[in-house]
Structure formats: structure tokens, C-alpha cells
Motif scaffolding. Structure first.
Motif, PDB file in Angstrom:
ATOM      1  N   VAL A 254     -32.020  11.125  32.490  1.00 35.26           N
ATOM      2  CA  VAL A 254     -30.603  11.008  32.122  1.00 35.26           C
ATOM      3  C   VAL A 254     -29.768  11.207  33.385  1.00 35.26           C
ATOM      4  CG1 VAL A 254     -28.724  11.892  30.698  1.00 35.26           C
ATOM      5  CG2 VAL A 254     -31.077  11.928  29.825  1.00 35.26           C
ATOM      6  N   PRO A 255     -28.905  10.233  33.763  1.00 36.98           N
ATOM      7  CA  PRO A 255     -28.086  10.383  34.969  1.00 36.98           C
ATOM      8  C   PRO A 255     -26.948  11.381  34.755  1.00 36.98           C
ATOM      9  CG  PRO A 255     -27.514   8.365  33.828  1.00 36.98           C
ATOM     10  CD  PRO A 255     -28.690   8.935  33.094  1.00 36.98           C
ATOM     11  N   ASP A 256     -26.352  11.831  35.863  1.00 38.20           N
ATOM     12  CA  ASP A 256     -25.284  12.826  35.763  1.00 38.20           C
ATOM     13  C   ASP A 256     -24.033  12.251  35.115  1.00 38.20           C
ATOM     14  OD1 ASP A 256     -24.531  11.187  37.860  1.00 38.20           O
ATOM     15  OD2 ASP A 256     -24.625  12.741  39.391  1.00 38.20           O
ATOM     16  N   SER A 257     -23.902  10.931  35.068  1.00 32.70           N
ATOM     17  CA  SER A 257     -22.767  10.326  34.378  1.00 32.70           C
ATOM     18  C   SER A 257     -22.869  10.495  32.865  1.00 32.70           C
ATOM     19  CB  SER A 257     -22.666   8.834  34.727  1.00 32.70           C
ATOM     20  OG  SER A 257     -23.862   8.158  34.374  1.00 32.70           O
ATOM     21  N   GLN A 258     -24.030  10.885  32.369  1.00 40.95           N
ATOM     22  CA  GLN A 258     -24.242  11.150  30.941  1.00 40.95           C
ATOM     23  C   GLN A 258     -24.830  12.555  30.753  1.00 40.95           C
ATOM     24  OE1 GLN A 258     -26.720   7.586  30.286  1.00 40.95           O
ATOM     25  NE2 GLN A 258     -25.043   6.666  29.123  1.00 40.95           N
ATOM     26  N   ARG A 259     -24.319  13.476  31.538  1.00 43.15           N
ATOM     27  CA  ARG A 259     -24.866  14.825  31.570  1.00 43.15           C
ATOM     28  C   ARG A 259     -24.797  15.553  30.219  1.00 43.15           C
ATOM     29  NH1 ARG A 259     -23.184  17.566  35.927  1.00 43.15           N
ATOM     30  NH2 ARG A 259     -22.408  15.719  37.009  1.00 43.15           N
ATOM     31  N   LYS A 260     -23.935  15.094  29.323  1.00 43.34           N
ATOM     32  CA  LYS A 260     -23.861  15.738  28.008  1.00 43.34           C
ATOM     33  C   LYS A 260     -25.195  15.633  27.265  1.00 43.34           C
ATOM     34  CE  LYS A 260     -18.897  15.150  27.198  1.00 43.34           C
ATOM     35  NZ  LYS A 260     -17.863  14.556  26.290  1.00 43.34           N
ATOM     36  N   GLN A 261     -26.006  14.637  27.623  1.00 47.47           N
ATOM     37  CA  GLN A 261     -27.308  14.467  26.974  1.00 47.47           C
ATOM     38  C   GLN A 261     -28.454  15.131  27.735  1.00 47.47           C
ATOM     39  OE1 GLN A 261     -24.838  12.161  26.015  1.00 47.47           O
ATOM     40  NE2 GLN A 261     -25.305  13.193  24.090  1.00 47.47           N
ATOM     41  N   TRP A 262     -28.142  15.913  28.756  1.00 47.23           N
ATOM     42  CA  TRP A 262     -29.201  16.640  29.461  1.00 47.23           C
ATOM     43  C   TRP A 262     -29.934  17.608  28.517  1.00 47.23           C
ATOM     44  CZ3 TRP A 262     -26.735  18.068  34.875  1.00 47.23           C
ATOM     45  CH2 TRP A 262     -26.791  16.923  35.705  1.00 47.23           C
ATOM     46  N   ARG A 263     -29.231  18.082  27.503  1.00 45.42           N
ATOM     47  CA  ARG A 263     -29.871  19.004  26.563  1.00 45.42           C
ATOM     48  C   ARG A 263     -31.017  18.329  25.800  1.00 45.42           C
ATOM     49  NH1 ARG A 263     -24.780  17.749  24.388  1.00 45.42           N
ATOM     50  NH2 ARG A 263     -24.843  16.523  22.446  1.00 45.42           N
ATOM     51  N   ASP A 264     -30.972  17.001  25.696  1.00 38.20           N
ATOM     52  CA  ASP A 264     -32.029  16.304  24.973  1.00 38.20           C
ATOM     53  C   ASP A 264     -33.354  16.298  25.738  1.00 38.20           C
ATOM     54  OD1 ASP A 264     -30.352  15.685  22.831  1.00 38.20           O
ATOM     55  OD2 ASP A 264     -29.606  13.879  23.830  1.00 38.20           O
ATOM     56  N   ILE A 265     -33.306  16.569  27.037  1.00 37.10           N
ATOM     57  CA  ILE A 265     -34.543  16.633  27.815  1.00 37.10           C
ATOM     58  C   ILE A 265     -35.418  17.770  27.318  1.00 37.10           C
ATOM     59  CG2 ILE A 265     -35.471  17.056  30.137  1.00 37.10           C
ATOM     60  CD1 ILE A 265     -33.050  15.577  31.250  1.00 37.10           C
ATOM     61  N   GLY A 266     -34.801  18.880  26.943  1.00 32.43           N
ATOM     62  CA  GLY A 266     -35.567  19.991  26.371  1.00 32.43           C
ATOM     63  C   GLY A 266     -36.214  19.614  25.045  1.00 32.43           C
ATOM     64  N   ARG A 267     -35.544  18.801  24.249  1.00 26.76           N
ATOM     65  CA  ARG A 267     -36.119  18.342  22.980  1.00 26.76           C
ATOM     66  C   ARG A 267     -37.368  17.496  23.218  1.00 26.76           C
ATOM     67  NH1 ARG A 267     -30.999  16.489  19.154  1.00 26.76           N
ATOM     68  NH2 ARG A 267     -29.907  18.516  19.159  1.00 26.76           N
ATOM     69  N   VAL A 268     -37.293  16.644  24.242  1.00 26.60           N
ATOM     70  CA  VAL A 268     -38.464  15.831  24.557  1.00 26.60           C
ATOM     71  C   VAL A 268     -39.608  16.703  25.050  1.00 26.60           C
ATOM     72  CG1 VAL A 268     -39.357  14.059  26.126  1.00 26.60           C
ATOM     73  CG2 VAL A 268     -37.082  13.788  25.099  1.00 26.60           C
ATOM     74  N   ALA A 269     -39.312  17.616  25.971  1.00 23.81           N
ATOM     75  CA  ALA A 269     -40.356  18.456  26.536  1.00 23.81           C
ATOM     76  C   ALA A 269     -41.073  19.287  25.499  1.00 23.81           C
ATOM     77  CB  ALA A 269     -39.748  19.368  27.614  1.00 23.81           C
ATOM     78  N   SER A 270     -40.353  19.735  24.484  1.00 21.89           N
ATOM     79  CA  SER A 270     -40.961  20.595  23.457  1.00 21.89           C
ATOM     80  C   SER A 270     -41.431  19.838  22.242  1.00 21.89           C
ATOM     81  CB  SER A 270     -39.950  21.659  23.030  1.00 21.89           C
ATOM     82  OG  SER A 270     -38.767  21.060  22.516  1.00 21.89           O
ATOM     83  N   GLY A 271     -41.097  18.539  22.132  1.00 21.34           N
ATOM     84  CA  GLY A 271     -41.349  17.832  20.896  1.00 21.34           C
ATOM     85  C   GLY A 271     -42.483  16.827  20.898  1.00 21.34           C
ATOM     86  N   VAL A 272     -43.140  16.611  22.058  1.00 26.41           N
ATOM     87  CA  VAL A 272     -44.233  15.640  22.105  1.00 26.41           C
ATOM     88  C   VAL A 272     -45.449  16.228  21.382  1.00 26.41           C
ATOM     89  CG1 VAL A 272     -45.732  14.258  23.592  1.00 26.41           C
ATOM     90  CG2 VAL A 272     -43.367  14.738  24.291  1.00 26.41           C
ATOM     91  N   ARG A 273     -46.046  15.412  20.501  1.00 28.55           N
ATOM     92  CA  ARG A 273     -47.175  15.849  19.685  1.00 28.55           C
ATOM     93  C   ARG A 273     -48.263  14.770  19.703  1.00 28.55           C
ATOM     94  NH1 ARG A 273     -44.386  19.732  19.802  1.00 28.55           N
ATOM     95  NH2 ARG A 273     -43.561  21.014  18.086  1.00 28.55           N
ATOM     96  N   VAL A 274     -49.493  15.207  19.389  1.00 34.35           N
ATOM     97  CA  VAL A 274     -50.570  14.241  19.184  1.00 34.35           C
ATOM     98  C   VAL A 274     -50.370  13.593  17.828  1.00 34.35           C
ATOM     99  CG1 VAL A 274     -53.067  13.958  18.891  1.00 34.35           C
ATOM    100  CG2 VAL A 274     -52.166  15.518  20.654  1.00 34.35           C
ATOM    101  N   LEU A 275     -50.496  12.291  17.787  1.00 34.94           N
ATOM    102  CA  LEU A 275     -50.295  11.565  16.538  1.00 34.94           C
ATOM    103  C   LEU A 275     -51.382  11.920  15.541  1.00 34.94           C
ATOM    104  CD1 LEU A 275     -48.579   9.395  15.126  1.00 34.94           C
ATOM    105  CD2 LEU A 275     -50.070   7.681  16.147  1.00 34.94           C
ATOM    106  N   GLY A 276     -50.954  12.542  14.394  1.00 31.13           N
ATOM    107  CA  GLY A 276     -51.930  13.009  13.405  1.00 31.13           C
ATOM    108  C   GLY A 276     -52.141  12.009  12.288  1.00 31.13           C
TER     109      GLY A 276
END
Length: 276
Positions: A254-276
Motif C-alpha cells: 500500500v503506497p503512502d498516498s493511501q496510508r489509511k489502508q496501512w492497517r489492512d496489512i496487519g489483517r493480511v499478515a494475521s489472516g492467511v490460512r491453509v485452505l481446509g
């Protein structure tokens, strides 16, 4: 008169001999004006086998010393300026130099700093309840809320993007795909190579600064800042074994011009799962 004629005949004979000597004897070479000696033209190739040399032409000694080993084939590329036995450091972003491993090329890349133990873990955010399934990588990843939206995935297998902004081609992107680089023995090393690979999707001259590094179930996560000129992006990669022939990769930037969505990077980092 007979004596006179005989004398004249002798004088004429002497003159003729002198002229013959002048014509037969070669002139002395001119040392100053002499040009370089050229080799004689090569003999035309023979259609049959070469004749064997006569005993008088044979020599028991070779005309040149024998080679100590097989001759090296001519190189098709530019000559290397390195001394024999010295390794050549691969240039940033280039293909691997001969004899280099993928990790040695990574450590030689000035765009990617060494990942030290001082890089801390990041707090995990709630991934949400909606997921996108990637059957090729064997991963399930968060479906990010608006203004994110799904987009044509190629050349990846899933893709979510932020809206385009006026005056720039940069915008947030979240993709998944089978690992596009060679897997290493350590998931951490594989994630490092994956982060270096993501520089292909950032502006030219980008450099990485590590923000977080930690293991995840079945893999590794790295979060980092990508700096280019006066601007920067926040990014993260998650490498995880999804049970396929190759591990899966989740990559968000996410570029700094859309920094409001930087918080979504944490969602990605914690949300990746093995497909069950």
C-alpha cells in the motif's frame, strides 16, 4: 686492323659480363624502409588425408610445449574483470552470477538489508470473517473490506486492489500465487527471497527496511517499508505451505498516498490460512 677488332671484341665481352653480374646479383635490403614480414598464404585444403611426413621431415621434439590440460572454449559473453578464483558480486535485480546461490545473491543486494534479531514481531489484527480461496496455492486469505475490491488476477491467482488515484499509477494491491521463487530449506529464508522478488512490483530504485519478522503456522511472515525517492509503501509477504507442490505466497503493498489502508496489512499478515 685485325688487332683493333680483336681488342674491341674483348672490351664488348667484358661489358656484357658486367651487365650480367648487375642483373643477377640481388640488391641489399633497405633496413629503414622495410615493412613487416607477412606470413605466406596458407596452403589450400586437401580433400584427402594429409601425407605422412618423410623421415627427414620428422622431428623427435615437438615444435611447441604440450598443453597441461584441455583448452577452454571461447566465451560467448563479455570477459570478466575479476582475478582467477575471485567471485563477481551480482548486480541488484540481476540474474544469479555463476557459482552463486540464491541466498548469496540476496546478501549481495544492497536494496535488501540484513534481517537481524533486532527486528521485532508485529501485533496480529483480526482477519475478519470473509475469505478468498486460492486453490492453486492452497491458501485462504482475508477478503479485505471496501474500498478494496476484487480485480483481474493475472498473472496472479487472486487479486484485490484499492481504487486508482489521479496523478499516480501506484495503488494498494493484495495478491496470492504459488511461490514464484525457489524454495529454501528455511521458511524464513524463503520469505526473504520473496520480499526481494516483490521489488519487481515497486518503483525502480526501491529499497527495503524491515519492520517485523515472525513465524506463522506452516511458514513465515515479513513486514517492511519500501522507500523510493520521497515516497514509500508499506508491504508484507506471507510464505506458507498449503499442501501443494510449491508453498503459497500472499503479498500486500500500500503506497503512502493511501496510508489509511496501512492497517489492512496487519489483517493480511494475521489472516492467511491453509485452505481446509
Amino acid at each position: 686492323m685485325r688487332v683493333v677488332y680483336r681488342g674491341l671484341a674483348v672490351v664488348a665481352a667484358v661489358a656484357a659480363v658486367a651487365v650480367a653480374v648487375v642483373l643477377v646479383l640481388p640488391s641489399e635490403p633497405d633496413e629503414v624502409m622495410a615493412g613487416p614480414v607477412t606470413a605466406p598464404p596458407a596452403a589450400p585444403p586437401s580433400s584427402g588425408p594429409a601425407p605422412s611426413p618423410s623421415p627427414a621431415e620428422s622431428s623427435p621434439l615437438p615444435s611447441s610445449p604440450p598443453s597441461s590440460g584441455p583448452s577452454s572454449p571461447p566465451s560467448s559473453g563479455p570477459a570478466s574483470s575479476a582475478a582467477p578464483g575471485q567471485r563477481v558480486t551480482p548486480s541488484p535485480g540481476s540474474s544469479l552470477a555463476p557459482g552463486y546461490t540464491a541466498m548469496e545473491a540476496l546478501y549481495a543486494d544492497p536494496r535488501v538489508p540484513k534481517l537481524t534479531s533486532g527486528v521485532k514481531r508485529m501485533p496480529m489484527a483480526s482477519p475478519g470473517r470473509r475469505f478468498v480461496k486460492d486453490t492453486r496455492s492452497g491458501l485462504a486469505v482475508p477478503r479485505l473490506p471496501g474500498p478494496w475490491k476484487s480485480y483481474g488476477a493475472a498473472p496472479f491467482t487472486t487479486k484485490q486492489v484499492l481504487p486508482k488515484q489521479r496523478g499516480t499509477s501506484l495503488r494498494g494491491m493484495f495478491v496470492t500465487c504459488p511461490l514464484p521463487i525457489m524454495e529454501q530449506r528455511s521458511p524464513r529464508d524463503t520469505a526473504l527471497l520473496a520480499a526481494r522478488w516483490t521489488l519487481n512490483h515497486h518503483p525502480k530504485g526501491s529499497r527495503i527496511t524491515w519492520l517485523a519478522s515472525q513465524p506463522v503456522k506452516g511458514g513465515w511472515m515479513l513486514a517492511y517499508r519500501v522507500t523510493y525517492g520521497k515516497h514509500a509503501s508499506r508491504a508484507a509477504v506471507v510464505v506458507m505451505d498449503g499442501g501443494m507442490s510449491k508453498p503459497g505466497l500472499a503479498f500486500v503493498t500500500v503506497p503512502d498516498s493511501q496510508r489509511k489502508q496501512w492497517r489492512d496489512i496487519g489483517r493480511v499478515a494475521s489472516g492467511v490460512r491453509v485452505l481446509g
